[in-house]
Motif scaffolding. Structure first.
Motif, PDB file in Angstrom:
ATOM      1  N   ASN A  47       0.821  -1.211   0.000  1.00 14.67           N
ATOM      2  CA  ASN A  47       0.000   0.000   0.000  1.00 14.67           C
ATOM      3  C   ASN A  47       0.858   1.266   0.000  1.00 14.67           C
ATOM      4  N   ALA A  48       2.071   1.192   0.583  1.00 15.81           N
ATOM      5  CA  ALA A  48       2.989   2.331   0.513  1.00 15.81           C
ATOM      6  C   ALA A  48       3.402   2.572  -0.935  1.00 15.81           C
ATOM      7  N   GLY A  51       0.335   3.974  -2.838  1.00 11.91           N
ATOM      8  CA  GLY A  51       0.091   5.360  -2.456  1.00 11.91           C
ATOM      9  C   GLY A  51       1.087   6.307  -3.090  1.00 11.91           C
ATOM     10  N   GLU A  52       2.366   5.903  -3.112  1.00 12.05           N
ATOM     11  CA  GLU A  52       3.392   6.762  -3.712  1.00 12.05           C
ATOM     12  C   GLU A  52       3.166   6.929  -5.210  1.00 12.05           C
ATOM     13  N   GLU A  54       0.340   7.121  -6.572  1.00 13.00           N
ATOM     14  CA  GLU A  54      -0.903   7.887  -6.703  1.00 13.00           C
ATOM     15  C   GLU A  54      -2.093   7.041  -7.160  1.00 13.00           C
ATOM     16  N   LEU A  57      -7.297   5.852  -2.996  1.00 10.96           N
ATOM     17  CA  LEU A  57      -7.457   5.045  -1.785  1.00 10.96           C
ATOM     18  C   LEU A  57      -8.604   4.058  -1.885  1.00 10.96           C
ATOM     19  N   ILE A  60      -7.050   1.100  -3.463  1.00 19.08           N
ATOM     20  CA  ILE A  60      -6.184   0.437  -2.487  1.00 19.08           C
ATOM     21  C   ILE A  60      -7.035  -0.387  -1.519  1.00 19.08           C
ATOM     22  N   PHE A 367      -4.467   1.758   5.079  1.00 15.36           N
ATOM     23  CA  PHE A 367      -4.178   3.121   4.631  1.00 15.36           C
ATOM     24  C   PHE A 367      -3.152   3.823   5.514  1.00 15.36           C
ATOM     25  N   PRO A 370      -0.053   5.066   3.230  1.00 19.66           N
ATOM     26  CA  PRO A 370      -0.411   6.269   2.461  1.00 19.66           C
ATOM     27  C   PRO A 370      -0.660   7.488   3.338  1.00 19.66           C
ATOM     28  N   GLN A 374       2.098   9.958   2.135  1.00 22.09           N
ATOM     29  CA  GLN A 374       1.557  10.928   1.171  1.00 22.09           C
ATOM     30  C   GLN A 374       0.826  12.078   1.858  1.00 22.09           C
ATOM     31  N   GLU A 375      -0.043  11.754   2.814  1.00 17.43           N
ATOM     32  CA  GLU A 375      -0.832  12.803   3.454  1.00 17.43           C
ATOM     33  C   GLU A 375       0.030  13.678   4.355  1.00 17.43           C
TER      34      GLU A 375
END
Length: 574
Positions: A47-48, A51-52, A54, A57, A60, A367, A370, A374-375
């Motif tokens: 998931n990392a 997320g990276e 893009e 979610l 994901i 999540f 991410p 990301q957030e």
């Protein structure tokens, strides 16, 4: 010497030395690593990467449904015992399956490293699904191997400890090391390196001892003894339950294919809504996989109690189909049948507690990376230290606190505290997502702001501390509770089924949570998941009342003789 070995369980480096000093325990260490690496890479670290790159979610969340393979691996576990793999059987009944799983897992990581989820998400997801099923099947085989090869020099307790040691090493490699490497090289290269790690575990399989198939595998079971329910009625109940499970798996699988293949709704021109799917089909999936089997179990209990639908003489299984049906019944219905017979209507509360207790962390755990990366814009190095190294110690602290509370105030109070802190810990993440005003105030009050003016790392460490301590405490309390309600007669299959149900609701809800995060942000969703945790609190209170009422009723029955008390103690499964 054997007695001492069994009585003393080494820890830490002594545990590692014990593993390296014995062939079976050394191989068990590697098998623990082989089990932990794919789980970490497929359920968390993947998931990392997504997320990276893009990936939204909601997607994901849908992809995280591959974790259901681990939750429901007991469904196909009888195949591991029964099916002989063509061309591989000469390696042994366990090694043949291990080799197949480990080769597939190695190919999975190399396959992922050569895929681009931005361009071909469907094929990327298919590879991940194959890996998840291979990993879950490998877990079944390793568990069976550990029991098979245990002896006085390598008792099962030592092998289990060694397994956990290897599993934790894999969690560090697949979690912390993978994140650190991702800061210095592309994600596909990271997964190719992990594929090399996985390939090395095949060496342990090739040199591992194995045990032959025994005659006990075909011996008559209690299910076909005189007085047991007639197999044709069991088969009818099994068919009903199998239809429910097949429908649920088909609905989840077909929606995953629709979502991940990029199919759009002709009416809206948009992909199907995972939130709508969860609201419309989620409750029915729970009914099909939990409520329906419980009802079937209750009906079969009633039929057996009537005495009109039972065998008048022993009827041993003869064909492979009959033995497979018996195994399927033992995995799907028998554990619930015994629970319903013993607890009665209280099973409604018990199942509600099991389904809801760990939902607060299960539903959003996919999540976490991410969110951090990301957030909040933390680096992979920072997250690796905070989540995979520092966080492990916080989880251990939570487990220790849970054990202390269990010993001092009892099972039900500890279970209630675990439910409360698990829900409350999500409010920490809500505050972190909203700017961390309360976390900053806490840090300054206790002088924890020595790591930098903006408190960035302190914020992350405080949030992870709270969540991991709460998770460790709740996890310890929940394992103790599950153990307390599990029948000694059916301990293995019943615990496996009940612990698997723990992940059902949380796993189903992940995709909807991902969509909600995309639409309204992290902070409101964390507040919502904290509120969901109150459902578990309510079920714990109801269960506490049920247990207290049961104890009072037992006390009202008056004193019993010493012989009756001894017999009751032997039969007490609660």
């Amino acid at each position: 010497m054997a007695t001492a070995a069994i009585g003393e369980h080494p820890k830490g480096m002594r545990l590692l030395r014990t593993a390296l000093g014995n062939r079976k325990t050394a191989i068990m260490l590697i098998f623990g690593f082989a089990a932990g690496l794919p789980y970490t890479l497929l359920i968390g670290t993947l998931n990392a990467w997504l997320g990276e790159w893009e990936i939204d979610l909601a997607t994901i969340g849908v992809l995280s449904w591959i974790g259901l393979a681990y939750a429901f691996k007991f469904l196909w576990s009888p195949l591991v015992d029964r099916v002989r793999l063509p061309g591989l059987e000469k390696l042994g009944r366990r090694r043949s399956w291990l080799l197949l799983c480990q080769v597939l897992l190695t190919l999975t990581f190399f396959g992922l490293s050569m895929s681009d989820p931005r361009l071909a998400l469907g094929s990327f997801a298919l590879i991940a699904v194959i890996g998840a099923f291979s990993s879950a099947t490998q877990d079944v085989v390793i568990d069976a191997w550990r029991i098979d090869v245990a002896d006085e020099k390598a008792p099962v307790e030592i092998l289990s400890s060694i397994y956990q040691f290897g599993y934790r090493i894999a969690a560090l490699i697949g979690g912390a090391l993978a994140l650190v490497l991702s800061e210095r090289m592309p994600w596909p290269t990271v997964y190719a390196i992990m594929g090399v790690f996985m390939a090395f575990t095949i060496i342990a399989t090739l040199i591992a001892p194995d045990t032959p198939r025994t005659a006990s595998e075909s011996q008559q079971s209690a299910l076909r003894s005189r007085g047991a329910l007639d197999p044709k009625y069991r088969l009818a109940g099994l068919v009903v339950v199998a239809i429910g499970w097949a429908w649920a798996i088909w609905m989840v699988g077909s929606f995953m294919v629709t979502m991940l293949s990029g199919t759009v709704d002709p009416a809206t021109g948009k992909p199907p809504s995972v939130g709508d799917f969860t609201k419309l089909y989620g409750p029915w999936i729970v009914v099909a996989t939990v409520i329906l089997p419980a009802i079937v179990a209750a009906v079969l209990n009633w039929m057996q109690a009537r005495g009109e639908y039972v065998l008048k003489a022993d009827d041993p299984a003869v064909t492979a189909g009959e033995r497979t049906a018996d195994h399927a019944y033992s995995a799907l219905i028998l554990p619930l049948a015994e629970l319903v017979r013993r607890i009665g209507w209280g099973v409604i509360i018990v199942l509600g507690l099991i389904l809801s207790y760990r939902i607060t962390d299960n539903i959003w755990g996919s999540f976490a990376f991410p969110f951090y990366l990301q957030e909040l814009q933390y680096t992979g190095d920072e997250v690796a230290f905070a989540s995979k190294i520092f966080g492990v110690f916080m989880t251990m602290a939570g487990i220790a606190i849970g054990a202390f509370l269990f010993a001092t105030i009892g099972r039900m109070p500890t279970l209630l505290i675990g439910a409360l802190v698990a829900a409350a810990s999500n409010l920490l993440y809500a505050d972190l997502a909203a700017g961390a005003a309360n976390i900053d105030a806490f840090a300054r009050t206790f002088g924890l702001d020595a790591f930098g003016h903006d408190l960035r790392m302190v914020r992350l460490l405080i949030a992870i501390s709270g969540e991991n301590i709460a998770g460790g405490l709740a996890g310890a309390a929940f394992v103790a509770y599950l153990s307390s309600i599990t029948s000694r007669e059916f301990s293995a299959v019943q615990y496996a089924l009940l612990s698997s149900l723990t992940f059902l609701v949380g796993s189903l809800g992940r995709a909807a949570i991902g969509e909600a995060i995309d639409n309204i942000g992290y902070a409101p969703v964390f507040r919502f998941t904290a509120a969901i945790g109150l459902i578990a609190v309510a079920f714990v209170v109801l269960e506490w009342i049920r247990v207290a009422w049961k104890d009072r009723r037992s006390a009202a029955d008056g004193p019993v003789s010493a012989s009756d008390a001894a017999r009751a103690a032997e039969g007490d499964t609660a």
